[in-house]
Design a protein around this motif. Structure first.
Motif, PDB file in Angstrom:
ATOM      1  N   ILE A  40      34.834  85.067  -8.561  1.00  0.00           N
ATOM      2  CA  ILE A  40      33.757  84.767  -9.498  1.00  0.00           C
ATOM      3  C   ILE A  40      32.438  84.769  -8.751  1.00  0.00           C
ATOM      4  N   LYS A  64      36.197  79.445 -17.436  1.00  0.00           N
ATOM      5  CA  LYS A  64      35.050  80.360 -17.403  1.00  0.00           C
ATOM      6  C   LYS A  64      34.201  80.185 -18.658  1.00  0.00           C
ATOM      7  N   ALA A 121      33.368  87.547 -13.528  1.00  0.00           N
ATOM      8  CA  ALA A 121      34.683  87.233 -12.947  1.00  0.00           C
ATOM      9  C   ALA A 121      35.508  88.505 -12.825  1.00  0.00           C
TER      10      ALA A 121
END
Length: 709
Positions: free
Chosen positions: A432, A482, A495
């Protein structure tokens, strides 16, 4: 028993008055319970009904509409699943019930684990069609680990193919649950209208116009009388077999009085010798009030469970604390959450003593004291300020800083260290990175905050690429996190695709030797070590032994040697994956009277271990998932072919009403995107659930690809 058990007609009660001015409650009338089940068995719907009938809610929420009070997160409302365990409290007659609604999805199993650690009892919800499903087995094992007494509630009896008998049989055969029905279903599927109470030998129906709030208690229909009498006899005999008081009453008269039977069921339930089985349909508002009665009648109060046990943080002496306000304070921080209005919230269960505002508490792990600012009683995402939390209560503390999940909060002058909570290691990772420079500064802070909340979420840095790697329990787990970064914390991030968290191990014995001899900063550093390694049985973990006399390796260097071995085990040798199930022995070594140092021995340990690993046939391990698929008969062939293409092994195929249940082992690496594939194969009619099962050796052809990627 209260409410329904005393009246032929029952309406939704008003909420009872709050405790007295001192905040104390009658502990014998307190119930700390969890609602646990496989995903989509009806946990949250059951909780909503409990809150409605106890007067805690004035409007019933629905999971499918996104209006359930306990599923308050945006992500929960959108997906129709429970992601985080939500706490609430309600009153039923003279009883005070603290409830934690836990997730059913395996990716969030840590929420169940830490909730069951601090609960006194639980309601085990099962689908009347699906019966015992994969996550049902997981949560039952978790409850057994902490010896939590349970009531089983067979839900969704209004659905096609639903029934109680096959669920009870599966509980007994697959989970070895001492399940004993205390109710019969009145009608099946569309004709399901109520329940037969075997304890009091009466029938109960639930009025549709009042959303089930009005309960009619009537005589058992003639068609069910013989079955009810036979089932009550089985119930009495099952309880008498485990309880002497009921046995004595049974020997005098086979028709044991209801009050004697209730107390016998209670004793057997609390001692985990029996699990009462009830039934209903929460969505159709049938059978929930008798369940609430059973919670108060059969599940333990804080006084009924064993005294909490811990150790003295300095002497390791075993200590116990009774559930009493007069005992020294002992409480466990079982969950950390971030609240945009309050800040960091620490969920606590108070086992003994009183936790008060303005009080100083001691954390044995950090050996620091902190001051209690705000104390809160929780109702999902709503909060109520209180002055104190008493023994047996669950609440939250706002503003504590150096606290993590599993920490003990106690009195400094009488400290105790309670057993913490163990969590599984993550199995899926992804890289990420922030989208903008402004996001870069916030990303690290947000990831740290999420890691504090969730013990199964890990953040690390890739030494070779410098990327930030986040790891969790599954695709959905990382997807939710996320999404939370974007919505809650307003951090934009890119990501990568999910990656499997592989492990390494060895398949043979190996021996390595290394001499570290360097001059650093004008000072010599010397160490010599000989290391032997061997494989251990899968799941046993790593073991480090130093089998060398202190004359050869003085004790002051042994800690550095162990740290070096641990460093080597963390990084592995094939693809920098952690090593598991390896036994390591230091069998020889040499030190220098002047030049030996911790640095030298730590470095020598790492290099000797790596030399030994190269000779021990190192190999990769991959996580394998236990996959259960429910699919219509006509799509079975396509589903089985797809499993085979994913390197899966079918263990069992079970036929049920209009469906086939396939149980298979499939490598995690082959399951990414499986939900979409299964929908396509079955035209949206099949469903699946999976959970981690074990680690297995990766085939050579795939192993090379993983290592070289």
């Amino acid at each position: 028993m209260v409410a329904v058990l005393e009246h032929s007609k029952h309406t939704k009660p008003a909420v009872c008055p709050s405790p007295g001015a001192d905040g104390k409650r009658d502990l014998s009338h307190v119930r700390n319970i969890g609602i646990m089940a496989h995903i989509d068995a009806g946990k949250t719907t059951t909780t909503e009904r409990i809150l409605f009938y106890t007067g805690r809610l004035h409007r019933m929420g629905e999971v499918h509409d996104g209006t359930a009070v306990m599923d308050w997160m945006v992500q929960e409302q959108e997906r129709g699943i429970t992601i985080t365990s939500a706490a609430t409290t309600c009153r039923w007659g003279d009883y005070h019930i603290n409830i934690i609604d836990t997730p059913g999805h395996v990716d969030f199993t840590a929420e169940v684990e830490r909730s069951l650690r601090i609960l006194d009892g639980a309601v085990f919800v099962l689908c009347g069609v699906g019966g015992v499903q994969p996550q049902s087995e997981t949560v039952w094992r978790q409850a057994q680990r902490y010896k939590v007494p349970c009531i089983a509630f067979v839900n969704k009896l209004d659905r096609l193919g639903a029934g109680v008998d096959h669920v009870v049989q599966e509980l007994r055969e697959r989970l070895a649950v001492p399940a004993v029905p205390i109710q019969l279903a009145w009608g099946q599927e569309d004709a399901f209208k109520g329940v037969i109470d075997l304890v009091h030998m009466r029938a109960m129906t639930f009025d549709g116009e009042s959303l089930g709030a009005d309960v009619d208690v009537v005589a058992i229909p003639d068609a069910l009388t013989a079955q009810a009498e036979a089932e009550r006899l089985h119930l009495v005999e099952a309880v008498a077999d485990k309880d002497e008081t009921v046995l004595e009453a049974y020997l005098e008269n086979a028709d044991v009085p209801a009050d004697v039977l209730i107390q016998g069921i209670r004793r057997c339930t609390i001692s985990n010798q029996l699990v009462p089985v009830m039934c209903g349909s929460s969505l159709r508002n049938r059978g929930v009030q008798p369940l609430i009665d059973a919670i108060t009648a059969y599940l333990p109060s804080p006084l009924d469970v064993n005294d909490v046990e811990g150790t003295h943080p300095k002497t390791n002496e075993v200590l116990t604390r009774k559930a009493s306000d007069d005992e020294p304070l002992s409480s466990l921080a079982f969950k950390i959450a971030t609240d945009e209005f309050v800040g960091k919230l620490t969920f606590v269960r108070v086992y003994s003593g009183v936790l008060s505002k303005g009080q100083n508490i001691f954390n044995p792990r950090t050996r620091h004291r902190e001051r209690i600012g705000r104390l809160l009683r929780l109702h999902a995402n709503h909060r109520e300020d209180v002055d104190a939390l008493h023994a047996g209560e669950i609440g939250a503390v706002a503003g504590l800083k150096n606290i993590t999940t599993g920490d003990t909060l106690c009195a400094e002058n009488n400290p105790i260290l309670l057993e913490t909570v163990d969590f599984p290691d993550p199995v899926v990772s992804m890289a990420i990175e922030p989208k903008t420079q402004a996001d870069r500064d916030r990303l690290e802070e947000v990831l740290q905050s999420l890691a504090e909340e969730d013990p199964t979420f890990r953040v690390s840095a890739d030494a070779e690429t410098g990327q930030t790697i986040i790891s969790g329990m599954g695709e959905l787990h990382l997807e939710i996190l996320k999404d939370r970064m974007l919505r809650e914390f307003r951090v934009q991030a890119n990501a990568g695709r999910p990656m499997v968290a592989y492990r390494e191990t060895v398949q043979a014995a190996g021996k390595g030797e290394h001499t570290f001899e360097r001059e650093i900063g004008g000072h010599g550093h010397f160490a010599h070590l000989v290391v032997e390694i061997e494989p251990r049985e899968r799941g046993q973990g790593n073991e480090i032994n130093i089998d060398v006399s202190t004359q050869k390796l003085p004790s002051e260097y042994q800690a550095a040697i162990a740290e070096g071995i641990e460093d080597g085990l963390v990084t592995g040798i094939l693809g920098n994956y952690p090593l598991v199930d390896v036994g390591v022995r230091i069998v020889d070594g040499t030190c220098h009277p002047v030049d030996s140092s911790d640095l030298a021995f730590r470095s020598a340990a790492v290099m000797a271990l790596r030399d030994a690993l190269r000779l021990a046939q190192p190999t990769l391990l991959e996580p394998v998932m236990d996959l259960q698929i429910v699919c219509p008969d006509e799509h079975l062939g396509d589903v089985l072919g797809d499993i085979s293409s994913r390197r899966g092994r079918v263990r069992e195929i079970e036929h049920r009403e209009a469906a086939q249940i396939v149980q298979a082992d499939v490598p995690l690496a082959e399951t990414f995107g499986y939900a979409t594939s299964l929908r396509s194969l079955s035209k949206g009619r099949a469903s699946y659930a999976m959970e981690p099962k074990n680690f297995e050796v990766v085939p050579d052809t795939i192993q090379k690809r993983v290592i070289n990627r």
